[in-house]
Structure formats: C-alpha cells, structure tokens
Design a protein around this motif. Structure first.
Motif, PDB file in Angstrom:
ATOM      1  N   TYR A 285       0.861  -1.186   0.000  1.00 23.51           N
ATOM      2  CA  TYR A 285       0.000   0.000   0.000  1.00 23.51           C
ATOM      3  C   TYR A 285       0.897   1.234   0.000  1.00 23.51           C
ATOM      4  CZ  TYR A 285      -3.477  -3.253   1.991  1.00 23.51           C
ATOM      5  OH  TYR A 285      -4.295  -4.307   2.246  1.00 23.51           O
TER       6      TYR A 285
ATOM      7  N   GLN B  55     -18.411   1.206   2.962  1.00 30.32           N
ATOM      8  CA  GLN B  55     -18.714  -0.149   2.508  1.00 30.32           C
ATOM      9  C   GLN B  55     -17.439  -0.956   2.364  1.00 30.32           C
ATOM     10  OE1 GLN B  55     -20.902   0.186  -1.110  1.00 30.32           O
ATOM     11  NE2 GLN B  55     -22.099   1.891  -0.355  1.00 30.32           N
ATOM     12  N   THR B  56     -17.621  -2.258   2.121  1.00 26.80           N
ATOM     13  CA  THR B  56     -16.448  -3.077   1.824  1.00 26.80           C
ATOM     14  C   THR B  56     -15.834  -2.546   0.527  1.00 26.80           C
ATOM     15  OG1 THR B  56     -17.925  -4.596   0.738  1.00 26.80           O
ATOM     16  CG2 THR B  56     -17.168  -5.225   2.908  1.00 26.80           C
ATOM     17  N   GLY B  57     -14.531  -2.674   0.430  1.00 26.35           N
ATOM     18  CA  GLY B  57     -13.867  -2.193  -0.776  1.00 26.35           C
ATOM     19  C   GLY B  57     -13.279  -0.807  -0.583  1.00 26.35           C
TER      20      GLY B  57
ATOM     21  N   GLN C 271      -9.377   5.660   5.501  1.00 30.39           N
ATOM     22  CA  GLN C 271      -8.204   5.506   6.369  1.00 30.39           C
ATOM     23  C   GLN C 271      -7.651   6.875   6.770  1.00 30.39           C
ATOM     24  OE1 GLN C 271      -5.854   2.951   3.853  1.00 30.39           O
ATOM     25  NE2 GLN C 271      -7.153   1.188   4.261  1.00 30.39           N
TER      26      GLN C 271
ATOM     27  N   GLY D  66     -11.420   0.004   2.053  1.00 27.69           N
ATOM     28  CA  GLY D  66     -10.249  -0.092   2.926  1.00 27.69           C
ATOM     29  C   GLY D  66     -10.628   0.093   4.387  1.00 27.69           C
ATOM     30  N   LYS D  67     -11.901  -0.164   4.712  1.00 26.08           N
ATOM     31  CA  LYS D  67     -12.379   0.111   6.075  1.00 26.08           C
ATOM     32  C   LYS D  67     -11.755  -0.820   7.106  1.00 26.08           C
ATOM     33  CE  LYS D  67     -16.574  -2.694   5.612  1.00 26.08           C
ATOM     34  NZ  LYS D  67     -16.225  -3.848   6.429  1.00 26.08           N
ATOM     35  N   THR D  68     -11.410  -2.053   6.716  1.00 22.63           N
ATOM     36  CA  THR D  68     -10.860  -2.988   7.701  1.00 22.63           C
ATOM     37  C   THR D  68      -9.529  -2.454   8.247  1.00 22.63           C
ATOM     38  OG1 THR D  68     -11.840  -4.720   6.363  1.00 22.63           O
ATOM     39  CG2 THR D  68     -10.382  -5.425   8.138  1.00 22.63           C
TER      40      THR D  68
ATOM     41  N   ASP E  47      -8.892 -10.506  -3.635  1.00 23.72           N
ATOM     42  CA  ASP E  47      -8.036  -9.506  -4.268  1.00 23.72           C
ATOM     43  C   ASP E  47      -8.257  -9.487  -5.772  1.00 23.72           C
ATOM     44  OD1 ASP E  47      -6.821  -8.213  -2.309  1.00 23.72           O
ATOM     45  OD2 ASP E  47      -4.887  -9.249  -2.425  1.00 23.72           O
TER      46      ASP E  47
ATOM     47  N   ALA F 116     -10.134  -1.209  -4.269  1.00 24.55           N
ATOM     48  CA  ALA F 116      -8.786  -0.672  -4.036  1.00 24.55           C
ATOM     49  C   ALA F 116      -8.038  -0.396  -5.341  1.00 24.55           C
ATOM     50  CB  ALA F 116      -7.988  -1.632  -3.152  1.00 24.55           C
TER      51      ALA F 116
HETATM   52  P1  AMP Z   1     -11.974  -3.533   2.828  1.00 21.40           P
HETATM   53  O1  AMP Z   1     -12.787  -2.329   2.466  1.00 21.40           O
HETATM   54  O2  AMP Z   1     -11.443  -3.458   4.203  1.00 21.40           O
HETATM   55  O3  AMP Z   1     -12.754  -4.800   2.572  1.00 21.40           O
HETATM   56  O4  AMP Z   1     -10.668  -3.559   1.890  1.00 21.40           O
HETATM   57  C1  AMP Z   1     -10.735  -3.764   0.506  1.00 21.40           C
HETATM   58  C2  AMP Z   1      -9.384  -4.124  -0.090  1.00 21.40           C
HETATM   59  O5  AMP Z   1      -8.533  -2.990  -0.141  1.00 21.40           O
HETATM   60  C3  AMP Z   1      -8.598  -5.201   0.642  1.00 21.40           C
HETATM   61  O6  AMP Z   1      -8.198  -6.160  -0.329  1.00 21.40           O
HETATM   62  C4  AMP Z   1      -7.386  -4.490   1.195  1.00 21.40           C
HETATM   63  O7  AMP Z   1      -6.268  -5.348   1.207  1.00 21.40           O
HETATM   64  C5  AMP Z   1      -7.202  -3.342   0.225  1.00 21.40           C
HETATM   65  N1  AMP Z   1      -6.613  -2.124   0.820  1.00 21.40           N
HETATM   66  C6  AMP Z   1      -6.867  -1.611   2.047  1.00 21.40           C
HETATM   67  N2  AMP Z   1      -6.187  -0.470   2.233  1.00 21.40           N
HETATM   68  C7  AMP Z   1      -5.471  -0.233   1.108  1.00 21.40           C
HETATM   69  C8  AMP Z   1      -4.569   0.813   0.686  1.00 21.40           C
HETATM   70  N3  AMP Z   1      -4.299   1.849   1.468  1.00 21.40           N
HETATM   71  N4  AMP Z   1      -4.041   0.716  -0.544  1.00 21.40           N
HETATM   72  C9  AMP Z   1      -4.340  -0.335  -1.349  1.00 21.40           C
HETATM   73  N5  AMP Z   1      -5.184  -1.343  -1.019  1.00 21.40           N
HETATM   74  C10 AMP Z   1      -5.754  -1.291   0.193  1.00 21.40           C
END
Ligand code: AMP
Length: 431
Positions: A21, A46-48, A28, A50-52, A311, A338
C-alpha cells in the motif's frame, strides 16, 4: 497523502509497506487520526473502501503500548462481524498488519467446533474477532471474559441487524465496560442502525466516505435481457467467450446455487457453491480454490458472500437479481476494489425487469441492457410475479422496447413456441 503522517508506529508502517500500500484510502485518512485521538466513530463505509485497515491499524497501535504477556493477556479489543467469512478476513487482516507486533488475535464464529476456540481464548488473546451468535455461546459457557475490552468495533452493523443479531449484540454490550472506545461501521444508516449507533456512541466523529449505495466508479455495470430458462446457457457462453477466469456468481437461493454449480460443471466450467447449508470447512475450501483460481466460478448466496474479500476479483454476475436493491450494491462491491477495475453483469429475466428498474433508481445509473444474439428473450414481462415484482402488468419496465438504449438484434428469437414457464424454484429457502 502518505501513511507516514497518520501517527502510526514503525512496526505498522512496515507491515503496510510489505502489503504494497502506498497511500491511505479516504476512510483511512480520516478514521485513523480520529481513532488514535480516542474518539468514537460513526463511519459510513462499505467493503472495498479499505475500512478494515481503517480500524485495525489504529486499534493495533493503541493496544501495543502496554501488551501484557502470556495468560495475563486479556481481550482488550473486540470486533463483531455479521458472518464467519468476514470474521475470518478481519482476523487475517489483524495478523497481517500486526505481524511485527507481540499481539495475539483469536476468531470465534459458529459452524465449527467450539473447543479449539475455547483453548485459544484460554491461552490469552488481545484481539477477539467474533460473530455475535457464537460469542454469546462463549459468554453462556463462561469461556470468554470481556471485562477488559477498551475498544469495540461493530463491522457492517447494518448486516448484523438484518441478520437478527440485535439480541446477541445487546447481551454482549451488557458485559462490556461502560468506558470504552466504540467504532461503528455500516454501509447504511437507516432507522434501527442509527438508533443502535446513537445508543452506543459517545460524541462520535462522523465519517462518510462514499454516498450510501454509491457504486465504485471502477465497476462497469451491464445487463443482459434473457429468459429465465436460458440464463445458465448464456452464463456458460459468456464465461467461455469472454474467457472469464474468476467470476463470482450470485443466486437467490441455496438450491439455485447448488443447481447452477452442477449445470455449469456440465459445460466444463470448474465451479463450486457456497451457502448457509455448507459446512465452514467446505466454504473455506471453496473460497481458497477460487482465490487460487483452480475454481473458475464461485456460486454464492448473498449471506454466504457477505464481506468476501478477493483480491482483484474481475467479474461479478447477478444470475438472479437480488430481491432487495441494496444487495445489488453489496454484491457488486466485491469487484472494483482498491483501485482495480471490475465488471458487474446482471442477467435479467422478463419477470425481473421491475427489480432491475428499482436497482437503476437506487444506483442512479442507466445500466446498459443488451440482448445477446441467439439468446433473445421470448418471455413477455406482462405476467406479474407473485412476489417482489414492483412492475405494473403491461408496461412501465425498462425493457428493450422502452427506449432505454438497449439493443435488440435483428435475428429471430430462438426457442419460439417453447413453454414460457419460469423454472425459478418456488419456496426454496434463501440463505
Ligand atoms: P476492505 O474495504 O477493508 O474490505 O478492503 C478492501 C481491499 O482494499 C482489501 O483487499 C485491502 O487489502 C485493500 N486495501 C486496504 N487499504 C489499502 C490501501 N491503502 N491501498 C491499497 N489497497 C488497500
């Protein structure tokens, strides 16, 4: 904007760099400093998005300060998620981002043997990721102690309420310390979700990264008008012709998922199905094979696919349109994540035209509808479906004759004169 300016520790920055990243996503950028400063959070993400990582990174940063060792460890951060798959993925994220930190994480969810979970909890963990139902079981058995939780995360809170977890959540809240930091993530903030957020949060910072129900620009959306009983053939044709190597296909029912997996198999397509009747082991194996691309098509119901993080998933197909238009947004959010491009394709039968119109209204996009040569629909949309059809009989849909830009090929429709019955299984349980 770079990760360096967000206030995270060197160990976390190293793990972030190892993930490749380069810059934080919008959620974030906004959530990490707020969480580090100790605020409660109400985040519409939402998912996608980078919320996790948006909650995991600052949570780990805060925990690592005074991590007790061995059995002295206590659960200091609790993440609640709606599904086993999402719990497993959050757990994986905690392990990935926390790889250079001396913190332990455990996951507890239903559908698997409880004894290894009890052993893991007994050996001492700092972070617990759990689905509410199984965590409630552990509380009843007194195999978990939540009295030291400093940080509570509700991930996909709207889904947890949709799935009937409110009583379990309330039971869990009852044993948590009143003084804690609460981070509330939800894609939507309708009635009950907002009520729960207001009850739980103390002067929260509010973050809205994408309009609720917004579809990522990176996802191209398209649709095919096709008869119900020719969807399977059309899907096999698309997978073959377009050489889709990895496609997540949504069906409305568990029965439909199993049947489609079998039928696509007859077309020589490697596929598997995941839904609520499959054991956790079966689901994990199917998902792993799909991620490795030894399985080309994964057929899933909405609940089973909730939160799946694959991914660079290039294709999502709505074999059946979702009954609830918001599920369309959740479904196609599996792709285009992402920064990657994704394509979402919907197969729309005559009786689903009303649902299709509702989806287009929700996403405020005119999704182009195509009629594939050789698959021209012969069913008319004049017969209303007994349920879930908001379309008035005889008109008002978005069919190819309604001037919405759909193309109709000149070739005569195939299969004229076939019985025009829908083979949609009636009364099959949704998952
Ligand atoms: P999420 O919304 O948490 O389900 O994350 C979606 C995807 O984004 C996951 O595959 C993460 O690995 C990826 N991701 C999270 N943060 C970043 C970032 N800063 N840059 C690139 N990819 C990211």
């Amino acid at each position: 904007m770079s990760f360096d300016s967000l206030g995270l520790s060197a160990e976390l920055l190293r793990a972030i760099a190892e993930q490749g990243y380069t810059s934080p996503t919008p959620v974030q950028t906004r959530a990490i400093p707020a969480i580090l400063a100790g605020h409660d959070l109400m985040a519409g993400a939402q998912t996608g998005t980078g919320k996790t990582a948006a909650f995991t990174l600052p949570m780990l940063h805060k925990l690592m300060g005074d991590a007790p060792q061995g059995r002295q460890r206590r659960v200091r951060a609790l993440v609640l998620t709606p599904t086993r798959e999402l719990a497993a993925q959050v757990h994986e994220s905690v392990r990935t981002y926390g790889r250079h930190l001396p913190l332990r994480c455990a996951e507890v969810y239903g559908g698997v043997n409880i004894l290894p979970q009890i052993r893991a909890l007994r050996s001492g963990v700092d972070v617990l990721v759990a689905t509410p139902g199984r965590l409630q079981d552990h509380l009843t058995r007194r195999t978990v102690d939540l009295s030291s939780v400093d940080i509570l995360v509700l991930d996909e809170a709207d889904r947890m309420l949709d799935m009937g977890f409110l009583p379990a959540i309330e039971r869990i809240l009852g044993v948590l310390p009143a003084t804690r930091q609460t981070l509330f993530f939800s894609a939507t903030f309708g009635g009950n979700v907002r009520k729960l957020a207001e009850k739980l949060l103390n002067k929260p910072q509010v973050i809205e990264v994408a309009r609720a129900n917004a579809v990522a620009d990176a996802v191209s959306q398209s649709a095919y008008f096709v008869d119900t009983d020719r969807k399977r053939e059309l899907l096999a044709h698309l997978i073959g012709k377009e050489q889709w190597s990895q496609v997540l296909v949504f069906t409305r029912t568990k029965y439909g998922a199993d049947r489609l997996a079998k039928q696509l198999g007859h077309h020589g397509i490697e596929c598997d199905a995941i839904h609520g009747d499959k054991s956790q082991g079966q689901r994990n194996r199917a998902l792993a094979a799909f991620k490795r691309q030894t399985v080309q098509a994964l057929i899933a119901t909405d609940v089973a696919a909730r939160g799946l993080d694959i991914d660079q998933l290039p294709h999502v197909v709505n074999f059946d349109l979702p009954t609830n238009p918001e599920d369309y947004v959740h479904r196609i959010g599996r792709t285009g994540r992402a920064g990657n491009k994704g394509a979402a394709t919907s197969l729309v039968s005559a009786e689903e035209r009303g649902q299709f119109a509702a989806i287009k209204r929700l996403v405020k996009t005119d999704i182009p509808a195509i009629v594939m040569e050789g698959f021209e629909p012969v069913q008319q949309s004049s017969r209303p479906r007994p349920t879930n059809n908001r379309r008035r009989p005889g008109g008002g849909g978005n069919g190819p004759n309604n001037g919405n830009g759909a193309r109709r090929h000149a070739r005569p429709a195939q299969g004229q004169g076939r019985p025009q019955t829908s083979r949609r299984p009636r009364g099959a349980q949704t998952s």
